[in-house]
Motif scaffolding. Structure first.
Motif, PDB file in Angstrom:
ATOM      1  N   SER A 172       0.841  -1.209   0.000  1.00 48.01           N
ATOM      2  CA  SER A 172       0.000   0.000   0.000  1.00 48.01           C
ATOM      3  C   SER A 172       0.871   1.253   0.000  1.00 48.01           C
ATOM      4  CB  SER A 172      -0.903   0.043   1.234  1.00 48.01           C
ATOM      5  OG  SER A 172      -1.763  -1.066   1.245  1.00 48.01           O
ATOM      6  N   ALA A 173       1.954   1.227   0.766  1.00 48.85           N
ATOM      7  CA  ALA A 173       2.835   2.397   0.818  1.00 48.85           C
ATOM      8  C   ALA A 173       3.493   2.613  -0.548  1.00 48.85           C
ATOM      9  CB  ALA A 173       3.893   2.218   1.907  1.00 48.85           C
ATOM     10  N   GLU A 174       3.881   1.511  -1.210  1.00 47.28           N
ATOM     11  CA  GLU A 174       4.481   1.651  -2.541  1.00 47.28           C
ATOM     12  C   GLU A 174       3.494   2.294  -3.516  1.00 47.28           C
ATOM     13  OE1 GLU A 174       5.722  -2.412  -3.099  1.00 47.28           O
ATOM     14  OE2 GLU A 174       7.242  -2.160  -1.521  1.00 47.28           O
ATOM     15  N   ALA A 175       2.243   1.851  -3.483  1.00 46.41           N
ATOM     16  CA  ALA A 175       1.232   2.438  -4.375  1.00 46.41           C
ATOM     17  C   ALA A 175       1.093   3.934  -4.097  1.00 46.41           C
ATOM     18  CB  ALA A 175      -0.110   1.730  -4.178  1.00 46.41           C
ATOM     19  N   ALA A 176       1.060   4.294  -2.814  1.00 45.80           N
ATOM     20  CA  ALA A 176       0.915   5.711  -2.458  1.00 45.80           C
ATOM     21  C   ALA A 176       2.136   6.510  -2.917  1.00 45.80           C
ATOM     22  CB  ALA A 176       0.717   5.852  -0.946  1.00 45.80           C
ATOM     23  N   LEU A 177       3.339   5.917  -2.768  1.00 41.88           N
ATOM     24  CA  LEU A 177       4.562   6.624  -3.195  1.00 41.88           C
ATOM     25  C   LEU A 177       4.560   6.855  -4.702  1.00 41.88           C
ATOM     26  CD1 LEU A 177       7.247   4.905  -0.923  1.00 41.88           C
ATOM     27  CD2 LEU A 177       6.844   7.374  -1.096  1.00 41.88           C
ATOM     28  N   LEU A 178       4.154   5.858  -5.471  1.00 41.87           N
ATOM     29  CA  LEU A 178       4.129   6.033  -6.927  1.00 41.87           C
ATOM     30  C   LEU A 178       3.120   7.114  -7.314  1.00 41.87           C
ATOM     31  CD1 LEU A 178       4.521   2.419  -8.376  1.00 41.87           C
ATOM     32  CD2 LEU A 178       6.267   4.075  -7.687  1.00 41.87           C
ATOM     33  N   ASP A 179       1.965   7.127  -6.650  1.00 38.42           N
ATOM     34  CA  ASP A 179       0.977   8.179  -6.928  1.00 38.42           C
ATOM     35  C   ASP A 179       1.560   9.555  -6.609  1.00 38.42           C
ATOM     36  OD1 ASP A 179      -0.857   6.310  -7.741  1.00 38.42           O
ATOM     37  OD2 ASP A 179      -2.092   6.391  -5.917  1.00 38.42           O
ATOM     38  N   ALA A 180       2.315   9.642  -5.519  1.00 39.87           N
ATOM     39  CA  ALA A 180       2.917  10.926  -5.146  1.00 39.87           C
ATOM     40  C   ALA A 180       3.921  11.368  -6.207  1.00 39.87           C
ATOM     41  CB  ALA A 180       3.593  10.815  -3.778  1.00 39.87           C
ATOM     42  N   ILE A 181       4.744  10.425  -6.653  1.00 41.77           N
ATOM     43  CA  ILE A 181       5.744  10.764  -7.680  1.00 41.77           C
ATOM     44  C   ILE A 181       5.031  11.243  -8.951  1.00 41.77           C
ATOM     45  CG2 ILE A 181       7.570   9.822  -9.167  1.00 41.77           C
ATOM     46  CD1 ILE A 181       8.261   7.911  -6.779  1.00 41.77           C
ATOM     47  N   ASP A 182       4.002  10.500  -9.371  1.00 39.39           N
ATOM     48  CA  ASP A 182       3.235  10.904 -10.559  1.00 39.39           C
ATOM     49  C   ASP A 182       2.697  12.330 -10.409  1.00 39.39           C
ATOM     50  OD1 ASP A 182       3.578   8.535 -11.916  1.00 39.39           O
ATOM     51  OD2 ASP A 182       1.690   7.645 -11.216  1.00 39.39           O
ATOM     52  N   ALA A 183       2.146  12.625  -9.240  1.00 39.17           N
ATOM     53  CA  ALA A 183       1.535  13.943  -9.034  1.00 39.17           C
ATOM     54  C   ALA A 183       2.594  15.044  -9.083  1.00 39.17           C
ATOM     55  CB  ALA A 183       0.797  13.978  -7.690  1.00 39.17           C
ATOM     56  N   ILE A 184       3.778  14.773  -8.542  1.00 37.15           N
ATOM     57  CA  ILE A 184       4.839  15.787  -8.563  1.00 37.15           C
ATOM     58  C   ILE A 184       5.344  15.981  -9.995  1.00 37.15           C
ATOM     59  CG2 ILE A 184       7.140  16.406  -7.716  1.00 37.15           C
ATOM     60  CD1 ILE A 184       6.447  14.836  -5.117  1.00 37.15           C
ATOM     61  N   VAL A 185       5.503  14.868 -10.707  1.00 36.73           N
ATOM     62  CA  VAL A 185       5.922  14.955 -12.112  1.00 36.73           C
ATOM     63  C   VAL A 185       4.904  15.778 -12.904  1.00 36.73           C
ATOM     64  CG1 VAL A 185       6.252  13.595 -14.221  1.00 36.73           C
ATOM     65  CG2 VAL A 185       7.287  12.835 -12.057  1.00 36.73           C
ATOM     66  N   ALA A 186       3.605  15.518 -12.660  1.00 33.03           N
ATOM     67  CA  ALA A 186       2.559  16.267 -13.379  1.00 33.03           C
ATOM     68  C   ALA A 186       2.620  17.748 -13.028  1.00 33.03           C
ATOM     69  CB  ALA A 186       1.179  15.695 -13.037  1.00 33.03           C
ATOM     70  N   ALA A 187       2.900  18.058 -11.753  1.00 32.94           N
ATOM     71  CA  ALA A 187       2.989  19.462 -11.343  1.00 32.94           C
ATOM     72  C   ALA A 187       4.159  20.147 -12.064  1.00 32.94           C
ATOM     73  CB  ALA A 187       3.166  19.559  -9.827  1.00 32.94           C
ATOM     74  N   ARG A 188       5.277  19.422 -12.156  1.00 33.30           N
ATOM     75  CA  ARG A 188       6.428  19.996 -12.870  1.00 33.30           C
ATOM     76  C   ARG A 188       6.061  20.228 -14.337  1.00 33.30           C
ATOM     77  NH1 ARG A 188      10.902  20.652  -9.820  1.00 33.30           N
ATOM     78  NH2 ARG A 188      11.246  19.181  -8.107  1.00 33.30           N
ATOM     79  N   ALA A 189       5.351  19.293 -14.914  1.00 35.16           N
ATOM     80  CA  ALA A 189       4.941  19.434 -16.319  1.00 35.16           C
ATOM     81  C   ALA A 189       4.048  20.667 -16.472  1.00 35.16           C
ATOM     82  CB  ALA A 189       4.213  18.183 -16.782  1.00 35.16           C
ATOM     83  N   ALA A 190       3.266  20.963 -15.418  1.00 38.12           N
ATOM     84  CA  ALA A 190       2.389  22.129 -15.463  1.00 38.12           C
ATOM     85  C   ALA A 190       3.161  23.409 -15.127  1.00 38.12           C
ATOM     86  CB  ALA A 190       1.226  21.949 -14.490  1.00 38.12           C
ATOM     87  N   GLY A 191       4.482  23.275 -14.888  1.00 44.90           N
ATOM     88  CA  GLY A 191       5.302  24.466 -14.698  1.00 44.90           C
ATOM     89  C   GLY A 191       5.693  24.768 -13.261  1.00 44.90           C
ATOM     90  N   ALA A 192       5.462  23.828 -12.340  1.00 50.14           N
ATOM     91  CA  ALA A 192       5.772  24.100 -10.933  1.00 50.14           C
ATOM     92  C   ALA A 192       7.284  24.165 -10.691  1.00 50.14           C
ATOM     93  CB  ALA A 192       5.153  23.024 -10.047  1.00 50.14           C
ATOM     94  N   SER A 193       7.695  25.072  -9.817  1.00 52.50           N
ATOM     95  CA  SER A 193       9.106  25.209  -9.454  1.00 52.50           C
ATOM     96  C   SER A 193       9.391  24.392  -8.189  1.00 52.50           C
ATOM     97  CB  SER A 193       9.423  26.674  -9.172  1.00 52.50           C
ATOM     98  OG  SER A 193       8.733  27.072  -7.992  1.00 52.50           O
ATOM     99  N   ASP A 194      10.683  24.236  -7.860  1.00 56.17           N
ATOM    100  CA  ASP A 194      11.054  23.584  -6.610  1.00 56.17           C
ATOM    101  C   ASP A 194      10.411  24.286  -5.423  1.00 56.17           C
ATOM    102  OD1 ASP A 194      12.558  21.580  -7.660  1.00 56.17           O
ATOM    103  OD2 ASP A 194      14.505  22.496  -7.231  1.00 56.17           O
TER     104      ASP A 194
END
Ligand SMILES: [Ca+2]
Ligand SMILES: [Ca+2]
Lengths: 404, 155, 404
Positions: C320-342
């Motif tokens: 379950s933790a692995e699934a949540a971590l992958l979802d978190a990574i996906d969401a951060i990647v998507a935010a970067r794609a939308a132009g988010a900065s560090d």
């Protein structure tokens, strides 16, 4: 002194006065068994709070304010206290606002009055359950009694409550085959279990046909299409869980090793040279020598540390689950404000229900995780995961409605 | 975990005398005879059970692995002559007093003193078997009871 | 006293050939202690897999593919296997791609070669740690050796690794005061612990000054501003945790009851008329009779059930933790794609790091939760909570950037 000890040892179970088959008054039983009676009456004593349990009937809603919103729209959000000794079983029920603001069914009486078996015999099982509580309350005088657990003729342990017999029979378990050690748990499992009122007749039922763990119970309710209430803020179809001590204990290591409720909550105590079961049912933290040291050869301080360590871990996760649940509710409320329909929110509402009933399973279980420490933590991990996913689902709905 | 050290090699002769006097005068002759204080003088396990308080241990010992090889005293009194009589004296006094006054913990807990007596007896009977591990290079002797707590009587 | 002298005689009586102070070869020690030597060499045997452990060095990355993304950008995502017997300590390190694709420091040698103490004496502590692994590898011939744990003159247990001495000293613990029972754990805690390489000299260090639990360790790294690597997808400053057996064990009930690593992993075995410590270090599931039954008077089946029940619960939460971590990574990647900065993502990245190191603490701990079942579940509950909050934070950034 020694003379007296020797005399006492010779004296075993001397019946002074036969007990009538329908005798409910503990005092009448106590004529024959004064040692058990005397301790049983001590359940009136307030021995104070333990870190999470004890006999002080403080308001849980004040101590854990999140409960008010988690149960929004259900009577528990108005009045719910820490439970106390068996002495109060009848009066605490009669006085709770939960029987005043709601017209409760007779089903409530099953576990709170020794009169229940007699009324069932008189009215019939279904009729008893659906007759309004307020119509029957006049006839209730005895809360907990020896008769709940003992056969007056033989003093053997016996099961007196139909809901437990029905539930065990449905699981293929023949109670007449129960061992003595099993009976030392089963008498408690008549009442210290999760329940619901089935159908229009409000028949008291235990949701156990898929199994005793929370995933099985959740699946049971979902298959049945059952709900206890509709959440006042989110609109989810909710399940309330109450005191699943038997179910939680079942998943633990003590159960796997045949340790019964009575081993810890009614340990043997020496009265003179006779050993009797301590009928002062209470928190073992009030009595660790007798409750634990027969099996665990460690100090009282170490035993207390063990219990409280497991409980602190559980409590930390309970608070995290509550925070996650409130966030989920907020997100669903915001989605509704943005115009979301029940259909849009179907997944968020399903997750809200799943998260809430899992939190409730641990929160309402009265050992604060001690009866099965790792299982309690597992359930709360899942509760948190579902609550956060409910929040994510609701926010996705909001985002979609705002045109992203 | 601390490993208890062995009882100091005391002057058994003097102590046994004191303990003997303790039984006679400290307890009073009535308690001694009536509570079967003489049990402490015999080697027969049945005599320990003259105190019903000792019954759980007795019943468990009867079913236990040492039933045929060790009696209560083989474990609970030192194997050398003077140590044996000294310990019998001290325990006879303590237990009789406790039994009479009723003032003792339930369940009964072994004292550090008597735990060490038992430990030394394990090491004595099993000396060759445990010869390598009992020290294993270390200064502290191995605590057999950390693993074999229930050998005498798993009550 | 008499017993002591008899035993000393027995032990030293075996000495056929005195062992040189710098002797590393187990065979040379084995001349005097053939029973221990023979069993020690059995760590070469592949006794097969247990449900989660054992000696088959299968690829963890294949069994748990989520690891590849969770460790993206770090050498572990390329090669990481189930560990096996001490026999392979040196060769498995030499052959892993982790020493090929990265230029590792000599610090790695600390726990994988008996030559380490000698090299430290020769080169000095800091110099040894920062000299490249590949410059020193020629000088390594002995993986695990008797010399790691024993004094050749007295056969006493001894600590040979500076990192452990430094870490314990920093916590105010004087190792020269350690009891025999403590030493039966401490010799293992030289290697079976979380570590990092501090500063430019890559000095092997254990992050223990705040305490041994994961919350303390996380705080330590944060205060230090330390990172092991930058996540290749999310850009978070990550911490990798490795084999924290000693730390996890410390929070468990066995530790609280003085049960040492050697009690379960080196139980006594009877060889003829003498008992010796089983130097075939391995999974206790391969050896439950000797490892557990002296303390737990239950069947081997019940013992196995206990271990595997605790492990299954841990494994469920790890997934379950692995699934949540992958979802978190996906969401951060998507935010970067939308132009988010560090800067926009600061909170999401912090939560990603916290979630990941908690999952890693349980995942990399080799007992799959058994060493401390409730604590493992608690840590994973927090990991899931943080990962889902990272996902929420990243999605909030995306939503804000898309103008909501
Ligand atoms: Ca209570
Ligand atoms: Ca392995």
């Amino acid at each position: 002194n020694i003379n007296q000890r020797k005399a006492e040892a010779a004296l075993t179970g001397f019946v002074i006065q036969p007990i009538a088959a329908d005798e409910l008054d503990p005092a009448a039983w106590g004529v024959n068994y004064p040692l058990q009676y005397e301790r049983f009456m001590m359940t009136e004593i307030n021995y104070g709070q333990t870190p999470y349990g004890g006999s002080e009937p403080y308001s849980k809603l004040e101590r854990y304010p999140a409960m008010v919103r988690i149960w929004a729209g259900y009577a528990f959000s108005v009045d719910h206290n820490e439970e106390r000794g068996h002495f109060y079983a009848q009066s605490d029920q009669e006085n709770t606002q939960r029987v005043q603001i709601v017209n409760q069914p007779g089903a409530c009486i099953n576990c709170h009055s020794a009169e229940a078996p007699g009324l069932i015999a008189e009215l019939g099982w279904e009729e008893f359950n659906h007759t309004p509580y307020n119509d029957l309350v006049e006839r209730l005088h005895t809360g907990s009694s020896c008769a709940d657990c003992h056969d007056p003729a033989t003093m053997e342990l016996r099961i007196t409550r139909p809901a437990f017999i029905n539930a065990m029979t449905a699981r293929g378990i023949d109670l007449s085959e129960a061992t003595r050690q099993e009976m030392r748990t089963y008498v408690c499992a008549q009442c210290h279990v999760e329940y619901y009122f089935a159908g229009d007749n409000k028949v008291l039922t235990f949701p156990w046909t898929n199994g005793l763990n929370i995933d099985d119970i959740s699946e049971y309710y979902t298959d049945l299409g059952f709900k206890d209430w509709t959440h006042a803020e989110s609109g989810a179809q909710m399940i309330k869980i109450q005191h699943p001590e038997f179910e939680m204990w079942s998943s633990g290591l003590h159960a796997a090793n045949g340790v019964a409720c009575a081993d810890c909550h009614m340990p043997y105590i020496r009265e003179g040279s006779i050993k009797v079961s301590d009928h002062w049912l209470r928190s073992p933290l009030n009595n660790l020598e007798a409750a634990c040291q027969t099996c665990h050869n460690v100090s009282v301080e170490e035993l207390e540390r063990r219990v409280v360590t497991a409980q602190n871990t559980t409590a930390e996760l309970l608070r995290s689950a509550e925070a996650a649940l409130l966030d989920a509710i907020d997100a669903i409320v915001a989605a509704r404000a943005a115009g979301a329909s029940d259909e849009d929110l179907a997944e968020a509402l399903r997750l809200h229900r799943e998260a809430s009933l899992r939190w409730d399973f641990v929160s309402s279980e009265n050992s604060t995780g001690f009866h099965s420490p790792q299982e309690a933590a597992r359930i709360l991990a899942n509760s948190i995961d579902f609550a956060r996913q409910a929040e994510l689902a609701a926010k996705a709905v909001t985002a979609a409605l705002s045109g992203n | 975990m601390t490993v208890p050290s062995s009882p100091a090699p005391l002057s058994w002769r003097i102590l046994i005398l004191m303990a003997g006097l303790g039984i006679l005068f400290g307890l009073g002759a009535f308690t001694f005879t009536y509570a079967e204080g003489t049990s402490y003088i015999s080697n027969n396990p049945e005599t320990c059970v003259n105190c019903h308080i000792m019954r759980p241990q007795f019943s468990a010992w009867v079913k236990g692995s040492h039933h045929n090889v060790a009696t209560c005293n083989d474990c609970h009194t030192p194997h050398d002559f003077f140590g044996k009589w000294f310990v019998k004296g001290v325990n006879g006094f303590n237990h009789s007093r406790a039994f009479t006054s009723g003032d003792f913990p339930e369940p009964i807990q072994i004292t550090d003193f008597n735990r060490n007596v038992a430990l030394n007896n394990c090491r004595d009977c099993h000396a060759s078997l445990v010869s390598q591990v009992v020290l294993g290079g270390q200064h502290e002797e191995l605590d057999c009871l950390a693993c074999h707590n229930g050998v005498g009587h798993d009550d």
